[in-house]
Design a protein around this motif. Structure first.
Motif, PDB file in Angstrom:
ATOM      1  N   THR A 188       0.818  -1.216   0.000  1.00 51.49           N
ATOM      2  CA  THR A 188       0.000   0.000   0.000  1.00 51.49           C
ATOM      3  C   THR A 188       0.852   1.265   0.000  1.00 51.49           C
ATOM      4  O   THR A 188       0.304   2.374  -0.035  1.00 51.49           O
ATOM      5  N   ASP A 189       2.180   1.091   0.030  1.00 51.40           N
ATOM      6  CA  ASP A 189       3.061   2.262   0.042  1.00 51.40           C
ATOM      7  C   ASP A 189       4.015   2.299  -1.145  1.00 51.40           C
ATOM      8  O   ASP A 189       4.961   3.085  -1.163  1.00 51.40           O
ATOM      9  N   ALA A 190       3.780   1.437  -2.157  1.00 49.46           N
ATOM     10  CA  ALA A 190       4.644   1.442  -3.342  1.00 49.46           C
ATOM     11  C   ALA A 190       4.373   2.698  -4.164  1.00 49.46           C
ATOM     12  O   ALA A 190       3.215   3.099  -4.335  1.00 49.46           O
ATOM     13  N   PRO A 191       5.408   3.331  -4.694  1.00 52.63           N
ATOM     14  CA  PRO A 191       5.190   4.535  -5.510  1.00 52.63           C
ATOM     15  C   PRO A 191       4.524   4.187  -6.843  1.00 52.63           C
ATOM     16  O   PRO A 191       4.950   3.271  -7.547  1.00 52.63           O
ATOM     17  N   VAL A 192       3.463   4.884  -7.166  1.00 55.26           N
ATOM     18  CA  VAL A 192       2.749   4.707  -8.428  1.00 55.26           C
ATOM     19  C   VAL A 192       2.543   6.094  -9.029  1.00 55.26           C
ATOM     20  O   VAL A 192       1.984   6.971  -8.364  1.00 55.26           O
ATOM     21  N   PRO A 193       2.980   6.322 -10.284  1.00 54.94           N
ATOM     22  CA  PRO A 193       2.774   7.642 -10.879  1.00 54.94           C
ATOM     23  C   PRO A 193       1.303   7.883 -11.184  1.00 54.94           C
ATOM     24  O   PRO A 193       0.530   6.935 -11.350  1.00 54.94           O
ATOM     25  N   PRO A 194       0.879   9.134 -11.264  1.00 58.02           N
ATOM     26  CA  PRO A 194      -0.523   9.413 -11.605  1.00 58.02           C
ATOM     27  C   PRO A 194      -0.834   8.951 -13.024  1.00 58.02           C
ATOM     28  O   PRO A 194       0.072   8.817 -13.857  1.00 58.02           O
ATOM     29  N   PRO A 195      -2.091   8.677 -13.326  1.00 57.74           N
ATOM     30  CA  PRO A 195      -2.466   8.227 -14.669  1.00 57.74           C
ATOM     31  C   PRO A 195      -2.018   9.209 -15.748  1.00 57.74           C
ATOM     32  O   PRO A 195      -2.109  10.428 -15.577  1.00 57.74           O
ATOM     33  N   ASP A 196      -1.523   8.662 -16.855  1.00 56.37           N
ATOM     34  CA  ASP A 196      -1.091   9.501 -17.974  1.00 56.37           C
ATOM     35  C   ASP A 196      -1.948   9.249 -19.209  1.00 56.37           C
ATOM     36  O   ASP A 196      -1.550   9.548 -20.320  1.00 56.37           O
ATOM     37  N   ARG A 197      -3.135   8.683 -19.013  1.00 56.04           N
ATOM     38  CA  ARG A 197      -4.114   8.467 -20.077  1.00 56.04           C
ATOM     39  C   ARG A 197      -5.343   9.316 -19.789  1.00 56.04           C
ATOM     40  O   ARG A 197      -5.597   9.689 -18.655  1.00 56.04           O
ATOM     41  N   GLY A 198      -6.112   9.582 -20.829  1.00 56.69           N
ATOM     42  CA  GLY A 198      -7.353  10.311 -20.644  1.00 56.69           C
ATOM     43  C   GLY A 198      -7.241  11.775 -21.004  1.00 56.69           C
ATOM     44  O   GLY A 198      -6.183  12.261 -21.420  1.00 56.69           O
ATOM     45  N   PRO A 199      -8.339  12.531 -20.842  1.00 54.86           N
ATOM     46  CA  PRO A 199      -8.361  13.958 -21.197  1.00 54.86           C
ATOM     47  C   PRO A 199      -7.308  14.760 -20.426  1.00 54.86           C
ATOM     48  O   PRO A 199      -6.994  14.453 -19.269  1.00 54.86           O
ATOM     49  N   LEU A 200      -6.789  15.777 -21.074  1.00 52.11           N
ATOM     50  CA  LEU A 200      -5.710  16.578 -20.497  1.00 52.11           C
ATOM     51  C   LEU A 200      -6.102  17.190 -19.154  1.00 52.11           C
ATOM     52  O   LEU A 200      -5.317  17.145 -18.189  1.00 52.11           O
ATOM     53  N   LEU A 201      -7.303  17.754 -19.065  1.00 54.63           N
ATOM     54  CA  LEU A 201      -7.726  18.388 -17.820  1.00 54.63           C
ATOM     55  C   LEU A 201      -7.831  17.372 -16.689  1.00 54.63           C
ATOM     56  O   LEU A 201      -7.477  17.665 -15.538  1.00 54.63           O
ATOM     57  N   LEU A 202      -8.315  16.181 -17.006  1.00 55.62           N
ATOM     58  CA  LEU A 202      -8.423  15.140 -15.983  1.00 55.62           C
ATOM     59  C   LEU A 202      -7.040  14.732 -15.491  1.00 55.62           C
ATOM     60  O   LEU A 202      -6.814  14.582 -14.285  1.00 55.62           O
ATOM     61  N   ARG A 203      -6.105  14.565 -16.430  1.00 54.61           N
ATOM     62  CA  ARG A 203      -4.747  14.180 -16.036  1.00 54.61           C
ATOM     63  C   ARG A 203      -4.112  15.264 -15.163  1.00 54.61           C
ATOM     64  O   ARG A 203      -3.413  14.971 -14.182  1.00 54.61           O
ATOM     65  N   ALA A 204      -4.347  16.534 -15.520  1.00 55.85           N
ATOM     66  CA  ALA A 204      -3.790  17.631 -14.732  1.00 55.85           C
ATOM     67  C   ALA A 204      -4.368  17.625 -13.313  1.00 55.85           C
ATOM     68  O   ALA A 204      -3.639  17.813 -12.329  1.00 55.85           O
ATOM     69  N   ALA A 205      -5.659  17.389 -13.206  1.00 57.17           N
ATOM     70  CA  ALA A 205      -6.290  17.348 -11.883  1.00 57.17           C
ATOM     71  C   ALA A 205      -5.757  16.181 -11.057  1.00 57.17           C
ATOM     72  O   ALA A 205      -5.501  16.318  -9.854  1.00 57.17           O
ATOM     73  N   LEU A 206      -5.579  15.035 -11.708  1.00 57.04           N
ATOM     74  CA  LEU A 206      -5.088  13.864 -10.980  1.00 57.04           C
ATOM     75  C   LEU A 206      -3.650  14.064 -10.497  1.00 57.04           C
ATOM     76  O   LEU A 206      -3.286  13.587  -9.416  1.00 57.04           O
ATOM     77  N   ARG A 207      -2.852  14.764 -11.290  1.00 56.52           N
ATOM     78  CA  ARG A 207      -1.470  15.026 -10.852  1.00 56.52           C
ATOM     79  C   ARG A 207      -1.467  15.836  -9.553  1.00 56.52           C
ATOM     80  O   ARG A 207      -0.669  15.598  -8.661  1.00 56.52           O
ATOM     81  N   VAL A 208      -2.381  16.789  -9.472  1.00 56.77           N
ATOM     82  CA  VAL A 208      -2.447  17.626  -8.275  1.00 56.77           C
ATOM     83  C   VAL A 208      -2.983  16.829  -7.079  1.00 56.77           C
ATOM     84  O   VAL A 208      -2.476  16.931  -5.955  1.00 56.77           O
ATOM     85  N   LEU A 209      -3.998  16.017  -7.324  1.00 59.15           N
ATOM     86  CA  LEU A 209      -4.681  15.306  -6.244  1.00 59.15           C
ATOM     87  C   LEU A 209      -4.044  13.961  -5.898  1.00 59.15           C
ATOM     88  O   LEU A 209      -4.434  13.344  -4.905  1.00 59.15           O
ATOM     89  N   TRP A 210      -3.092  13.516  -6.715  1.00 64.75           N
ATOM     90  CA  TRP A 210      -2.568  12.159  -6.575  1.00 64.75           C
ATOM     91  C   TRP A 210      -2.016  11.844  -5.182  1.00 64.75           C
ATOM     92  O   TRP A 210      -2.268  10.751  -4.649  1.00 64.75           O
ATOM     93  N   PRO A 211      -1.294  12.745  -4.523  1.00 58.59           N
ATOM     94  CA  PRO A 211      -0.807  12.420  -3.169  1.00 58.59           C
ATOM     95  C   PRO A 211      -1.933  12.101  -2.184  1.00 58.59           C
ATOM     96  O   PRO A 211      -1.735  11.341  -1.233  1.00 58.59           O
ATOM     97  N   VAL A 212      -3.106  12.684  -2.418  1.00 62.65           N
ATOM     98  CA  VAL A 212      -4.252  12.418  -1.543  1.00 62.65           C
ATOM     99  C   VAL A 212      -4.999  11.162  -1.982  1.00 62.65           C
ATOM    100  O   VAL A 212      -5.470  10.370  -1.146  1.00 62.65           O
ATOM    101  N   LEU A 213      -5.098  10.949  -3.290  1.00 63.43           N
ATOM    102  CA  LEU A 213      -5.881   9.832  -3.826  1.00 63.43           C
ATOM    103  C   LEU A 213      -5.158   8.496  -3.736  1.00 63.43           C
ATOM    104  O   LEU A 213      -5.787   7.448  -3.548  1.00 63.43           O
ATOM    105  N   LEU A 214      -3.836   8.504  -3.893  1.00 57.24           N
ATOM    106  CA  LEU A 214      -3.106   7.239  -3.994  1.00 57.24           C
ATOM    107  C   LEU A 214      -3.240   6.352  -2.763  1.00 57.24           C
ATOM    108  O   LEU A 214      -3.488   5.145  -2.913  1.00 57.24           O
ATOM    109  N   PRO A 215      -3.089   6.836  -1.534  1.00 54.08           N
ATOM    110  CA  PRO A 215      -3.168   5.927  -0.381  1.00 54.08           C
ATOM    111  C   PRO A 215      -4.474   5.135  -0.288  1.00 54.08           C
ATOM    112  O   PRO A 215      -4.430   3.901  -0.151  1.00 54.08           O
TER     113      PRO A 215
END
Length: 285
Positions: A188-215
């Motif tokens: 549950t603590d392995a590093p996983v990069p944010p998704p790089d597929r899908g609409p540009l705005l969605l990917r940008a939002a996920l990059r910002v939120l990823w530290p909160v969403l990943l755990p």
């Protein structure tokens, strides 16, 4: 239609035809993939040669596309099987027990294929419905067809359910273990990069939120991976599972069983499965 002499994909309208393209099939895949890499040779090959760490989303997308071709690809299914065998020709090394391995050694390649059947069977109890005896046998026959598409000879696959279970229990007793890749896939603590597929705005939002969403996503991935793995396989690998987790999985499965069947087809089925189902219905008219 398939080319003369080439293995045909599973039949339209069969058990696998219904499972593989359904959204619920996506939830089953992590358990099957983890059981595959519990084999020392398979785990060593993935550890040394896969890009699952550096390109997890691309790797997952390619694996899912390949699986959809095996089942819904028609004449392209056998071609995908040949492509995969060609891709694995150079994968060799030494496994965790010091044994030389090659990805296409029949025993290794057949195990990768074999894991799909017990996982589909077990996970269906939670997410779809328990399979009847006739459905189990049909699923196994259809999974044998997938093995032939992958280029596995009949002599290297148990040909009946009665032959499969002793083979499966032997593999659990003698081969599978908590390989490094297994431990990484359920961490549950392995590093996983944010998704790089899908609409540009969605990917940008996920990059910002990823530290909160990943755990929480990592905890949910582990929960499904361990829970949807057959209990005997889970025990053989040494993955803990509590009665409380079992109750949570049953509650989750009950919700999934109610929601997914009432979704419109465009939301319930993956694109290739949806197109294949529409073409099949059109030919039947």
């Amino acid at each position: 239609m398939t080319r003369t002499g080439e293995p045909a994909p599973p039949p339209p309208g069969g058990v696998l035809w219904s499972l593989a393209g359904d959204l619920r099939g996506l939830l089953m895949l992590p358990a099957a993939l983890t059981l595959q890499v519990a084999h020392p040779a398979v785990g060593a090959g993935v550890d040394a040669h896969s890009v699952f760490r550096t390109d997890p989303w691309g790797r997952g997308e390619r694996s899912l596309s390949s699986l959809q071709l095996w089942v819904y690809g028609g004449a392209d299914a056998a071609e995908e099987g040949r492509r995969l065998r060609k891709l694995h020709r150079t994968i060799r090394g030494t496994d965790t027990r010091g044994r030389p391995y090659h990805a296409l050694t029949p025993a290794n390649y057949a195990w990768v294929h074999a894991t799909g059947f017990p996982v589909y069977r077990h996970a269906s109890r939670y997410l779809v419905r328990p399979l009847t005896g006739a459905q189990e046998r049909a699923l196994y026959r259809e999974w044998l067809q997938v093995g032939r598409i992958l280029g596995i000879h009949d002599r290297d696959m148990p040909q009946t359910i009665e032959e499969f279970w002793p083979y499966y229990r032997r593999m659990l007793a003698d081969e599978v273990e908590a390989t490094a890749v297994v431990r990484e896939l359920v961490a549950t603590d392995a590093p996983v990069p944010p998704p790089d597929r899908g609409p540009l705005l969605l990917r940008a939002a996920l990059r910002v939120l990823w530290p909160v969403l990943l755990p929480p996503l990592a905890r949910f991935r582990r929960f499904l991976t361990v829970g949807l793995m057959p209990p005997d396989a889970r025990e053989a690998i040494g993955l803990a599972w509590t009665p409380e987790q079992e109750r949570r999985l049953r509650r989750f499965g009950a919700v999934v069983r109610r929601i997914v069947p009432v979704l419109p087809e465009r939301l319930r089925y993956l694109p290739r499965a949806r197109r294949a189902r529409a073409e099949w219905r059109a030919r039947a008219v």
